[in-house]
Motif scaffolding. Sequence first.
Motif, PDB file in Angstrom:
ATOM      1  N   PHE A  68       0.819  -1.215   0.000  1.00 10.62           N
ATOM      2  CA  PHE A  68       0.000   0.000   0.000  1.00 10.62           C
ATOM      3  C   PHE A  68       0.855   1.270   0.000  1.00 10.62           C
ATOM      4  N   GLU A  69       2.058   1.161   0.513  1.00 11.78           N
ATOM      5  CA  GLU A  69       2.895   2.359   0.550  1.00 11.78           C
ATOM      6  C   GLU A  69       3.312   2.793  -0.843  1.00 11.78           C
ATOM      7  N   ILE A  70       3.615   1.827  -1.708  1.00 11.00           N
ATOM      8  CA  ILE A  70       3.989   2.225  -3.069  1.00 11.00           C
ATOM      9  C   ILE A  70       2.792   2.820  -3.796  1.00 11.00           C
ATOM     10  N   LEU A  71       1.585   2.296  -3.525  1.00  7.56           N
ATOM     11  CA  LEU A  71       0.375   2.865  -4.131  1.00  7.56           C
ATOM     12  C   LEU A  71       0.067   4.240  -3.548  1.00  7.56           C
ATOM     13  N   GLN A  72       0.336   4.416  -2.264  1.00  6.28           N
ATOM     14  CA  GLN A  72       0.142   5.736  -1.644  1.00  6.28           C
ATOM     15  C   GLN A  72       1.034   6.777  -2.317  1.00  6.28           C
ATOM     16  N   LYS A  73       2.278   6.394  -2.584  1.00  7.09           N
ATOM     17  CA  LYS A  73       3.204   7.335  -3.224  1.00  7.09           C
ATOM     18  C   LYS A  73       2.831   7.567  -4.686  1.00  7.09           C
ATOM     19  N   LEU A  74       2.339   6.527  -5.348  1.00 10.71           N
ATOM     20  CA  LEU A  74       1.841   6.696  -6.717  1.00 10.71           C
ATOM     21  C   LEU A  74       0.666   7.660  -6.740  1.00 10.71           C
ATOM     22  N   CYS A  75      -0.268   7.492  -5.810  1.00  7.45           N
ATOM     23  CA  CYS A  75      -1.447   8.362  -5.784  1.00  7.45           C
ATOM     24  C   CYS A  75      -1.074   9.799  -5.432  1.00  7.45           C
ATOM     25  N   ARG A  76      -0.057   9.997  -4.610  1.00  5.93           N
ATOM     26  CA  ARG A  76       0.429  11.355  -4.327  1.00  5.93           C
ATOM     27  C   ARG A  76       0.933  12.014  -5.613  1.00  5.93           C
ATOM     28  N   VAL A  77       1.611  11.232  -6.445  1.00  5.43           N
ATOM     29  CA  VAL A  77       2.057  11.758  -7.737  1.00  5.43           C
ATOM     30  C   VAL A  77       0.856  12.095  -8.610  1.00  5.43           C
ATOM     31  N   LEU A  78      -0.079  11.160  -8.722  1.00  4.81           N
ATOM     32  CA  LEU A  78      -1.203  11.349  -9.639  1.00  4.81           C
ATOM     33  C   LEU A  78      -2.183  12.401  -9.154  1.00  4.81           C
ATOM     34  N   SER A  79      -2.209  12.688  -7.850  1.00  2.00           N
ATOM     35  CA  SER A  79      -3.093  13.747  -7.356  1.00  2.00           C
ATOM     36  C   SER A  79      -2.666  15.115  -7.882  1.00  2.00           C
ATOM     37  N   VAL A  80      -1.455  15.202  -8.389  1.00  2.00           N
ATOM     38  CA  VAL A  80      -0.973  16.421  -9.050  1.00  2.00           C
ATOM     39  C   VAL A  80      -0.890  16.212 -10.563  1.00  2.00           C
ATOM     40  N   LYS A  81      -0.351  15.064 -10.951  1.00  2.00           N
ATOM     41  CA  LYS A  81       0.002  14.867 -12.359  1.00  2.00           C
ATOM     42  C   LYS A  81      -1.173  14.510 -13.253  1.00  2.00           C
ATOM     43  N   ALA A  82      -2.203  13.858 -12.711  1.00  2.00           N
ATOM     44  CA  ALA A  82      -3.290  13.378 -13.565  1.00  2.00           C
ATOM     45  C   ALA A  82      -3.852  14.480 -14.448  1.00  2.00           C
ATOM     46  N   GLU A  83      -4.124  15.648 -13.873  1.00  2.53           N
ATOM     47  CA  GLU A  83      -4.789  16.726 -14.616  1.00  2.53           C
ATOM     48  C   GLU A  83      -3.872  17.896 -14.944  1.00  2.53           C
ATOM     49  N   ILE A  84      -2.603  17.815 -14.582  1.00  3.85           N
ATOM     50  CA  ILE A  84      -1.754  19.004 -14.714  1.00  3.85           C
ATOM     51  C   ILE A  84      -1.544  19.396 -16.170  1.00  3.85           C
ATOM     52  N   GLY A  85      -1.507  18.439 -17.076  1.00  3.67           N
ATOM     53  CA  GLY A  85      -1.352  18.775 -18.487  1.00  3.67           C
ATOM     54  C   GLY A  85      -2.531  19.585 -19.006  1.00  3.67           C
ATOM     55  N   LEU A  86      -3.740  19.186 -18.612  1.00  9.93           N
ATOM     56  CA  LEU A  86      -4.936  19.933 -19.002  1.00  9.93           C
ATOM     57  C   LEU A  86      -4.909  21.349 -18.435  1.00  9.93           C
ATOM     58  N   ARG A  87      -4.493  21.467 -17.186  1.00 11.58           N
ATOM     59  CA  ARG A  87      -4.481  22.785 -16.536  1.00 11.58           C
ATOM     60  C   ARG A  87      -3.433  23.700 -17.170  1.00 11.58           C
ATOM     61  N   ILE A  88      -2.264  23.149 -17.502  1.00 11.79           N
ATOM     62  CA  ILE A  88      -1.225  23.945 -18.163  1.00 11.79           C
ATOM     63  C   ILE A  88      -1.704  24.396 -19.535  1.00 11.79           C
ATOM     64  N   THR A  89      -2.334  23.502 -20.271  1.00 13.40           N
ATOM     65  CA  THR A  89      -2.820  23.835 -21.619  1.00 13.40           C
ATOM     66  C   THR A  89      -3.871  24.933 -21.563  1.00 13.40           C
ATOM     67  N   ARG A  90      -4.785  24.842 -20.588  1.00 14.16           N
ATOM     68  CA  ARG A  90      -5.816  25.875 -20.461  1.00 14.16           C
ATOM     69  C   ARG A  90      -5.184  27.233 -20.157  1.00 14.16           C
ATOM     70  N   ALA A  91      -4.196  27.237 -19.271  1.00 10.20           N
ATOM     71  CA  ALA A  91      -3.533  28.502 -18.926  1.00 10.20           C
ATOM     72  C   ALA A  91      -2.813  29.080 -20.144  1.00 10.20           C
ATOM     73  N   TYR A  92      -2.168  28.238 -20.905  1.00 10.68           N
ATOM     74  CA  TYR A  92      -1.461  28.705 -22.096  1.00 10.68           C
ATOM     75  C   TYR A  92      -2.426  29.307 -23.107  1.00 10.68           C
ATOM     76  N   LYS A  93      -3.518  28.622 -23.372  1.00  9.31           N
ATOM     77  CA  LYS A  93      -4.463  29.112 -24.360  1.00  9.31           C
ATOM     78  C   LYS A  93      -5.176  30.378 -23.901  1.00  9.31           C
ATOM     79  N   ALA A  94      -5.240  30.567 -22.582  1.00 10.87           N
ATOM     80  CA  ALA A  94      -5.855  31.784 -22.042  1.00 10.87           C
ATOM     81  C   ALA A  94      -4.850  32.927 -21.947  1.00 10.87           C
ATOM     82  N   GLY A  95      -3.589  32.658 -22.298  1.00  7.91           N
ATOM     83  CA  GLY A  95      -2.557  33.692 -22.198  1.00  7.91           C
ATOM     84  C   GLY A  95      -2.205  34.038 -20.759  1.00  7.91           C
ATOM     85  N   ASP A  96      -2.421  33.122 -19.840  1.00  9.53           N
ATOM     86  CA  ASP A  96      -2.213  33.355 -18.411  1.00  9.53           C
ATOM     87  C   ASP A  96      -0.769  33.007 -18.032  1.00  9.53           C
ATOM     88  N   LYS A  97       0.137  33.940 -18.283  1.00  9.73           N
ATOM     89  CA  LYS A  97       1.547  33.673 -18.021  1.00  9.73           C
ATOM     90  C   LYS A  97       1.858  33.598 -16.533  1.00  9.73           C
TER      91      LYS A  97
END
Length: 629
Positions: A494-523
């Motif tokens: 469970f510890e390796i899954l806990q650390k995986l989920c800590r990564v994914l709690s940031v990484k899962a959607e970060i690409g979408l969020r970065i793309t939205r900021a870029y397209k909105a010109g939000d430097k």
Amino acid sequence: MNLHFILEDSDLEPGIRLFAEEFHFSVSEAGMTVQVERTNENIIVVSKTGDKARIQYEHKHQFFRALGLLLESLQHEQEFHITETPQFSTNGPMIDVSQGNAVLHVETIKRIITKMAAMGLNMLMLYTEDSYEVKEQPYFGYMRGRYSQEEIRQCDDFADLFGIELIPCIQTLSHLRDVLKWSCFADIKDDGDTLLVGEENTYAFIEQMIVAATSPVRSKRIHIGMDEALKLGQGNYLLKNGQRSKFEIMNEHLARVLQITEKHGLQPMIWSDMYFRMGSGMEDNYDRNMILPDNIKEVMPQNLQYIFWDYYHFDEEFYLDFIRKHKQFGSTPIFAGGIWNWKGFCLNYGATFASTEAAMAACKKEGVKEVIATLWGDDGTECHIYSALLGLQLFAEHGYAEQVDERRLKRRFEFCTGGRYEDFMEIRFVDEIPGTAEGNLGMTNPSRYLLWQQVLMGLFDKNIDGLPLDEHYAKLAIQFDHAVKRNGEWGPVFEILQKLCRVLSVKAEIGLRITRAYKAGDKASLHDFAKVELVDLIERVEELREYHMIQWHQLYKPFGWEVIDFRYGGLLSGLITAIRRLNDYVDGRVGRLEELEQERLPYQGQEGIVDCYWYKGMPTASRLVQFVD
């Protein structure tokens, strides 16, 4: 607790001593009397009346299940009488130690065997394409962590203490890419995966493999593979011999290999899929409309067993149909199901339970007496081997009851392993995320591709757009943190899954969020991603990698970790590049980020949560590996 065993068979004593260490009891004449009787009846009886207990069993492995039942029941009742009727003569796991590059330490195998003994399982296969020593062939398993003869002998000796049969499981036709890549095998190579049928050197080599695999073990049984030779006869064989039917080539080859097994007094078995593929116009081994020749029983060898493998279906009728088709070969097949551990870090217990329940019901109705629980490695063995313990318990309980009661399964699992049933079941939610159907019977593996995909080129971003995955993984990380504390020695699962989920709690959607900021010109937001969030993500990935590396080296030989290291290296390097690219854009060194301007498309044109089987399809749309046969 003190127990005094009155035994008819002193051969049980070494295993009892190991059980005493495992389950914290002492063996002494001052203890409670346990009368042990071996019978000729296919039954297990465990009872306690007053200050005396009694065990009846037929086979050695059944005694150790019965002893576990006695110890378990003593924790809950003063008096009891338990009767079980074994449903199968053979039941146990096949663990892949080749395809996923992960060769279990001998001590890891012994740990699994000890738990198998308490469960009442009686067979273990180690699936070895090239992970064993063939003294005549120095390149066979070279730098791949192959087992020595002595290591296999140690495993066999330990398994025998509990009446568990270690059956060699090798390949004698295809699935030999990691062997045939070496130039010294060029003369026996049909294509990159498959041996060249008909060549005398091929059969000399196969005999070397068979002798090497069987010499260190007691069993005279051997699994000789022969599955998924999809291009059989289409490579060098075609150039040398011209066009021939796969059925003819397969039967010719099988006959030659069976001459070798007969010479050495062995009892072979093979996967059956090649014959079913050839009976289907689509070469599909699960085609329900496939037709076997009327004379199939006459033309098929009868001095071997056929294994029907399937873990992709969830309805009993399908399994009934295909068991009956297999009986046309002239015998009742062995059945091989699956504990779904080969799609990434997450074991899919939804698919495992659904497929196993349907298959076991069909096996019992059709008189199948031997079953195998496969644990494949496939593409890197990221899944913790001990996360499969609940799956092993499921197969074991099916081995001693017509139907499995969940309450009984839970109690047995918690006794045999010390693990918490509910926590192991929740492993599935790493992939059974918002957007997937209950049970994840589509066998999708989003946690894997969301981890390995590049943040600025998210191949799967379109598929997860709008799903609350950061929140899902943040909650799972908390749940797994609690699971670490209440699962004793299985905390690392469970510890390796806990650390995986800590990564994914940031990484899962970060690409979408970065793309939205870029397209909105939000430097300003892009600056924050570069200076804060991606830096934090790198720290989380490094924490996951460090813990994963420690776990790998505790469970497996070091060979194969380098493959996982390459993946983490690519991920971390990609995050550093993403920071550089965002800084260059924010600071005006580049005028645009083309990777963020590229329209995101659904993966393979499929909407929603998808399955991506191989790692090579996750980080990039560019070519990662070139196979040349």
